[in-house]
Design a protein around this motif. Structure first.
Motif, PDB file in Angstrom:
ATOM      1  N   HIS A  10       0.837  -1.198   0.000  1.00  0.00           N
ATOM      2  CA  HIS A  10       0.000   0.000   0.000  1.00  0.00           C
ATOM      3  C   HIS A  10       0.870   1.244   0.000  1.00  0.00           C
ATOM      4  O   HIS A  10       1.797   1.357   0.808  1.00  0.00           O
ATOM      5  N   SER A  11       0.575   2.179  -0.902  1.00  0.00           N
ATOM      6  CA  SER A  11       1.230   3.486  -0.936  1.00  0.00           C
ATOM      7  C   SER A  11       2.750   3.333  -1.037  1.00  0.00           C
ATOM      8  O   SER A  11       3.251   2.663  -1.938  1.00  0.00           O
TER       9      SER A  11
ATOM     10  N   ILE B  99      -0.877  -0.499  -4.442  1.00  0.00           N
ATOM     11  CA  ILE B  99      -2.128   0.230  -4.219  1.00  0.00           C
ATOM     12  C   ILE B  99      -1.806   1.694  -3.908  1.00  0.00           C
ATOM     13  O   ILE B  99      -1.208   2.006  -2.885  1.00  0.00           O
ATOM     14  N   GLY B 100      -2.179   2.588  -4.823  1.00  0.00           N
ATOM     15  CA  GLY B 100      -1.923   4.012  -4.619  1.00  0.00           C
ATOM     16  C   GLY B 100      -0.455   4.356  -4.504  1.00  0.00           C
ATOM     17  O   GLY B 100      -0.077   5.173  -3.661  1.00  0.00           O
TER      18      GLY B 100
ATOM     19  N   ILE C  21      -1.151  -1.955 -10.859  1.00  0.00           N
ATOM     20  CA  ILE C  21      -1.303  -0.674 -10.169  1.00  0.00           C
ATOM     21  C   ILE C  21      -2.787  -0.458  -9.906  1.00  0.00           C
ATOM     22  O   ILE C  21      -3.589  -0.380 -10.848  1.00  0.00           O
ATOM     23  N   LEU C  22      -3.163  -0.404  -8.641  1.00  0.00           N
ATOM     24  CA  LEU C  22      -4.543  -0.094  -8.262  1.00  0.00           C
ATOM     25  C   LEU C  22      -4.602   1.382  -7.877  1.00  0.00           C
ATOM     26  O   LEU C  22      -3.987   1.807  -6.908  1.00  0.00           O
TER      27      LEU C  22
ATOM     28  N   GLY D 298     -10.332   8.068  -1.897  1.00  0.00           N
ATOM     29  CA  GLY D 298      -9.360   8.180  -0.825  1.00  0.00           C
ATOM     30  C   GLY D 298      -8.075   7.457  -1.175  1.00  0.00           C
ATOM     31  O   GLY D 298      -7.798   7.183  -2.344  1.00  0.00           O
ATOM     32  N   HIS D 299      -7.312   7.128  -0.160  1.00  0.00           N
ATOM     33  CA  HIS D 299      -5.976   6.552  -0.390  1.00  0.00           C
ATOM     34  C   HIS D 299      -5.798   5.194   0.277  1.00  0.00           C
ATOM     35  O   HIS D 299      -4.732   4.599   0.180  1.00  0.00           O
ATOM     36  N   CYS D 300      -6.826   4.703   0.971  1.00  0.00           N
ATOM     37  CA  CYS D 300      -6.703   3.440   1.715  1.00  0.00           C
ATOM     38  C   CYS D 300      -7.857   2.500   1.392  1.00  0.00           C
ATOM     39  O   CYS D 300      -8.682   2.181   2.262  1.00  0.00           O
ATOM     40  N   PRO D 301      -7.945   2.018   0.150  1.00  0.00           N
ATOM     41  CA  PRO D 301      -9.092   1.188  -0.230  1.00  0.00           C
ATOM     42  C   PRO D 301      -9.150  -0.152   0.494  1.00  0.00           C
ATOM     43  O   PRO D 301     -10.219  -0.752   0.610  1.00  0.00           O
ATOM     44  N   HIS D 302      -7.989  -0.630   0.992  1.00  0.00           N
ATOM     45  CA  HIS D 302      -7.994  -1.901   1.727  1.00  0.00           C
ATOM     46  C   HIS D 302      -8.727  -1.749   3.059  1.00  0.00           C
ATOM     47  O   HIS D 302      -9.141  -2.744   3.659  1.00  0.00           O
ATOM     48  N   MET D 303      -8.906  -0.507   3.501  1.00  0.00           N
ATOM     49  CA  MET D 303      -9.674  -0.231   4.718  1.00  0.00           C
ATOM     50  C   MET D 303     -11.082   0.248   4.395  1.00  0.00           C
ATOM     51  O   MET D 303     -12.047  -0.179   5.024  1.00  0.00           O
ATOM     52  N   SER D 304     -11.202   1.150   3.413  1.00  0.00           N
ATOM     53  CA  SER D 304     -12.501   1.756   3.116  1.00  0.00           C
ATOM     54  C   SER D 304     -13.345   0.920   2.158  1.00  0.00           C
ATOM     55  O   SER D 304     -14.574   0.926   2.234  1.00  0.00           O
ATOM     56  N   HIS D 305     -12.683   0.209   1.246  1.00  0.00           N
ATOM     57  CA  HIS D 305     -13.391  -0.586   0.239  1.00  0.00           C
ATOM     58  C   HIS D 305     -12.695  -1.941   0.076  1.00  0.00           C
ATOM     59  O   HIS D 305     -12.165  -2.256  -0.996  1.00  0.00           O
ATOM     60  N   PRO D 306     -12.697  -2.758   1.137  1.00  0.00           N
ATOM     61  CA  PRO D 306     -11.963  -4.024   1.070  1.00  0.00           C
ATOM     62  C   PRO D 306     -12.501  -4.994   0.024  1.00  0.00           C
ATOM     63  O   PRO D 306     -11.719  -5.736  -0.590  1.00  0.00           O
TER      64      PRO D 306
END
Length: 276
Positions: free
Chosen positions: A95-96, A119-120, A213-214, A246-254
């Motif tokens: 991530h990031s 991711i990002g 790349i996500l 946003g920047h954290c899809p693994h948290m917001s959109h798992p």
């Protein structure tokens, strides 16, 4: 197996598969941030989670300001983990800045990795006109570091909301803020400088491992232009624009994050993984 390395980076291993998949956190985060994504892959993979030195439940005594003044210090830790576990042809999900750390590790020892999933990611956060838009001017990033030094709690509150977005779900930015606050401020400052003032655009040309790349929609940290730049520059890269904001899809959109990763891996390992 080097238990010292596994202790240093608080390495945890689950899953039933023989092929390894490593999940690398982003800046200011620990492995717990993957809790809504990583378990899905336990059926088909050997799932490996870890913390960066200075974060989570890592060994803070192993922290070295000189080593970790550069992202290559973190990349070396990833390679140490691979060596300790004798990993070859693993899948790396970062991530990031975690994606860039994995990318740097893959340049040094490409045989360790079969796929990079980022991711990002951003190879450079600073604008470099006229040909590159990283999303920030130097003064903005300098002000962010200064805020960290003057009011760390205030900085954590501010940045967590900028990074997470999704204002209708304040519990997400609160969790990120708590993660920031659980990190030693000096370590966090060093990591922030190593992250936000780095420029790894030239390194993109040296990557030989196929990558996904996500790219999130409406991402204040890694704009769409950055993801498209990486896709153009990286050989054998796949680009996917997410509905997630946003920047954290693994948290917001798992769910979407799991689906896109598993779709990519299903294509790569036909019949190895289902989409649940």
């Amino acid at each position: 197996m080097d238990q010292n390395i596994l202790f240093r980076n608080n390495v945890n291993i689950t899953g039933k598969g023989s092929k390894a998949i490593l999940f690398a956190p982003g800046f200011g985060c620990d492995q717990n941030m993957w809790r809504m994504v990583a378990p899905f892959f336990e059926e088909h993979f050997r799932v490996i989670l870890f913390d960066y030195v200075g974060s989570g439940k890592s060994d803070y005594n192993a922290y070295s300001p000189s080593k970790y003044s550069d992202l290559k210090g973190y990349a070396q830790d990833v390679l140490d983990i691979c060596d300790a576990l004798n990993l070859k042809e693993a899948v790396f999900v970062g991530h990031s800045v975690g994606g860039i750390i994995g990318m740097l590790a893959s340049i040094q020892e490409p045989d360790r990795f079969e796929h990079l999933i980022m991711i990002g990611p951003s190879p450079c956060y600073l604008n470099d006109p006229p040909n590159y838009s990283g999303g920030f001017v130097k003064g903005e990033l300098e002000a962010l570091i200064e805020m960290m030094e003057m009011n760390y709690i205030g900085w954590a509150n501010y940045l967590s909301q900028v990074i997470m977005k999704n204002p209708d779900r304040p519990e997400l930015s609160q969790e990120l803020e708590e993660s920031f606050c659980s990190t030693d401020p000096t370590v966090a400052r060093d990591f922030a400088i190593a992250t936000f003032f780095s420029d790894h655009r030239e390194d993109l040309k040296m990557v030989t491992v196929p990558s996904l790349i996500l790219q999130c929609s409406n991402d204040s940290i890694a704009p769409i232009e950055v993801g498209e730049y990486m896709h153009r520059t990286l050989s054998e890269s796949t680009f996917s624009l997410m509905k997630a904001t946003g920047h954290c899809p693994h948290m917001s959109h798992p769910e979407e994050t799991i689906r896109l990763i598993s779709d990519y891996l299903t294509t790569s390992y036909a019949g190895c993984i289902s989409n649940g």
